[in-house]
Design a protein around this motif. Structure first.
Motif, mmCIF file in Angstrom:
data_model
loop_
_atom_site.group_PDB
_atom_site.id
_atom_site.type_symbol
_atom_site.label_atom_id
_atom_site.label_comp_id
_atom_site.label_asym_id
_atom_site.label_seq_id
_atom_site.Cartn_x
_atom_site.Cartn_y
_atom_site.Cartn_z
ATOM 1 N N ASP A 66 28.857 41.572 44.659
ATOM 2 C CA ASP A 66 27.547 40.616 44.989
ATOM 3 C C ASP A 66 27.900 39.042 44.938
ATOM 4 O OD1 ASP A 66 25.247 43.115 45.244
ATOM 5 O OD2 ASP A 66 26.178 43.319 43.162
ATOM 6 N N TYR A 67 28.481 38.501 44.026
ATOM 7 C CA TYR A 67 28.488 37.192 43.734
ATOM 8 C C TYR A 67 30.171 37.034 43.508
ATOM 9 C CZ TYR A 67 23.559 37.234 43.341
ATOM 10 O OH TYR A 67 22.272 37.658 43.515
ATOM 11 N N VAL A 68 30.755 35.722 43.835
ATOM 12 C CA VAL A 68 31.792 35.381 43.476
ATOM 13 C C VAL A 68 31.841 33.888 42.885
ATOM 14 C CG1 VAL A 68 34.173 34.528 44.404
ATOM 15 C CG2 VAL A 68 33.080 36.721 45.474
ATOM 16 N N ILE A 69 32.581 33.993 41.765
ATOM 17 C CA ILE A 69 32.909 32.610 40.985
ATOM 18 C C ILE A 69 34.286 32.241 40.965
ATOM 19 C CG2 ILE A 69 32.291 31.115 38.871
ATOM 20 C CD1 ILE A 69 29.996 32.899 38.182
ATOM 21 N N SER A 70 34.700 31.122 41.507
ATOM 22 C CA SER A 70 36.155 30.824 41.313
ATOM 23 C C SER A 70 36.435 29.442 40.544
ATOM 24 C CB SER A 70 36.740 30.602 42.753
ATOM 25 O OG SER A 70 38.099 30.181 42.795
ATOM 26 N N THR A 71 37.175 29.628 39.582
ATOM 27 C CA THR A 71 37.589 28.284 39.071
ATOM 28 C C THR A 71 39.051 28.099 39.139
ATOM 29 O OG1 THR A 71 38.327 29.721 36.876
ATOM 30 C CG2 THR A 71 35.993 29.061 37.187
ATOM 31 N N TYR A 108 32.152 27.745 43.431
ATOM 32 C CA TYR A 108 33.291 27.211 43.236
ATOM 33 C C TYR A 108 33.220 25.878 42.401
ATOM 34 C CZ TYR A 108 37.574 24.445 44.402
ATOM 35 O OH TYR A 108 38.676 24.007 44.517
ATOM 36 N N ILE A 109 34.073 25.757 41.319
ATOM 37 C CA ILE A 109 34.075 24.744 40.399
ATOM 38 C C ILE A 109 35.176 23.705 40.926
ATOM 39 C CG2 ILE A 109 34.881 23.858 38.279
ATOM 40 C CD1 ILE A 109 33.140 27.305 38.997
ATOM 41 N N SER A 110 34.643 22.371 41.555
ATOM 42 C CA SER A 110 35.615 21.544 42.081
ATOM 43 C C SER A 110 35.687 20.617 41.083
ATOM 44 C CB SER A 110 34.862 21.279 43.261
ATOM 45 O OG SER A 110 35.987 20.065 44.029
ATOM 46 N N VAL A 111 35.716 19.106 41.430
ATOM 47 C CA VAL A 111 35.866 18.073 40.395
ATOM 48 C C VAL A 111 34.715 16.866 40.950
ATOM 49 C CG1 VAL A 111 38.076 18.344 39.944
ATOM 50 C CG2 VAL A 111 37.503 17.098 41.637
ATOM 51 N N CYS A 141 27.701 27.446 46.063
ATOM 52 C CA CYS A 141 27.273 26.104 45.331
ATOM 53 C C CYS A 141 28.712 25.739 44.846
ATOM 54 C CB CYS A 141 26.676 26.965 44.014
ATOM 55 S SG CYS A 141 26.079 25.581 42.561
ATOM 56 N N ILE A 142 28.805 24.390 44.940
ATOM 57 C CA ILE A 142 29.795 23.608 44.593
ATOM 58 C C ILE A 142 29.293 22.884 43.009
ATOM 59 C CG2 ILE A 142 31.476 21.732 45.095
ATOM 60 C CD1 ILE A 142 31.238 24.246 47.122
ATOM 61 N N ILE A 143 30.218 23.275 42.180
ATOM 62 C CA ILE A 143 29.775 22.542 40.903
ATOM 63 C C ILE A 143 30.909 21.519 40.404
ATOM 64 C CG2 ILE A 143 29.683 23.108 38.427
ATOM 65 C CD1 ILE A 143 28.991 26.097 39.065
ATOM 66 N N ARG A 144 30.344 20.247 40.195
ATOM 67 C CA ARG A 144 31.393 19.261 39.866
ATOM 68 C C ARG A 144 31.179 18.717 38.567
ATOM 69 N NH1 ARG A 144 33.808 17.794 44.577
ATOM 70 N NH2 ARG A 144 32.646 18.191 46.487
#
Length: 282
Positions: A66-71, A108-111, A141-144
């Motif tokens: 259902d969901y994806v999280i990528s670090t 997605y975890i960006s900077v 969602c972009i997490i910075r």
């Protein structure tokens, strides 16, 4: 029960997200290159041994997800891969699978300040993927984060050797965040409406203050040398000119963010002082 696919589960932040997911109401699937690096106390998860840089190995990985999280991203360069191979292409390979399976959301975890730092190899690759994600048609969602406590270990290492070297007057500020504080937000992002989250830790500190915390934890005399900023710029020129991207990428990022404020909205309960105290005890 809804299912989350986590990529990058054996990294610094990924390991905290994995623990957070285990304590949630989600079923969990992870993609890892080296399953033996997963925490031994992690149970009841589906493990896919694969490499995101090789699309054939992750075929149908998002089936029933259902969901994806990528670090996923390069921090300390160890392999022959470049940033475009991992931070961009590997994540894009995962995104294509997510689209094929029509997942509900991709986080997605960006900077922090990545959009402003596209001249850096690391940020150029991350922001290229961010654009792919935004144009994918999936909810995202972009997490910075401003930076992690683990990045601050470099100050501690210098202090343990006797002297910390800073460029300029050491008054640039930052509020790095502990992975344990960021992980819950990454999981919550799956259900929240925000498409971009900028976040830092609870303490806004100058580089001089960070240096003092490291020395205090070690109970050592404070010795800080302030180098003229032209040496930082000259060092950037040297590494870009005479070394490969594999070597200079992390150095380029580190030397650049040292010369700017990296302050974002404060969250979390973990303090850098306690992190340094724990390092000192070890």
């Amino acid at each position: 029960m809804e299912k989350v696919l986590l990529a990058g589960a054996t990294g610094y932040l990924g390991s905290y997200i994995l623990k957070e997911l285990q304590e949630s109401d989600y079923a969990v699937k992870v993609i890892v290159r080296s399953p033996e690096k997963l925490p031994v106390d992690i149970k009841n998860i589906e493990v896919i041994e694969a490499e995101l840089t090789k699309p054939a190995t992750i075929k149908n990985c998002c089936h029933d997800v259902d969901y994806v999280i990528s670090t996923v991203g390069i921090t300390r360069q160890k392999d022959d891969f470049l940033y475009m191979d991992v931070d961009y292409q590997a994540n894009k390979n995962l995104l294509l699978e997510a689209r094929r399976s029509q997942v509900k959301k991709f986080s997605y975890i960006s900077v922090f300040k990545g959009q402003e730092l596209k001249n850096l190899k690391m940020c150029a690759a991350k922001e290229r993927f961010v654009e792919e994600l935004k144009n994918s048609g999936l909810d995202y969602c972009i997490i910075r984060p401003t930076g992690f406590f683990s990045d601050m270990a470099d100050f501690f290492k210098m202090a343990s050797k006797g002297r910390i070297y800073l460029f300029g007057d050491g008054k640039f500020k930052s509020n790095p965040i502990h992975g344990q504080d960021l992980a819950p937000l990454c999981v919550l992002s799956l259900q929240q409406k925000e498409q971009e989250i900028i976040i830092g830790g609870p303490d806004i500190l100058t580089q001089n203050e960070i240096a003092r915390l490291a020395y205090n934890a070690l109970n050592k005399e404070i010795k800080i040398t302030h180098l003229p900023d032209f040496l930082r710029k000259f060092s950037l020129f040297l590494v870009r000119t005479f070394t490969s991207e594999k070597f200079y990428g992390p150095v380029e990022f580190f030397l650049t963010v040292l010369a700017m404020d990296m302050v974002a909205p404060k969250r979390g309960e973990k303090h850098l002082k306690d992190f340094y105290d724990e390092l000192a005890q070890k």
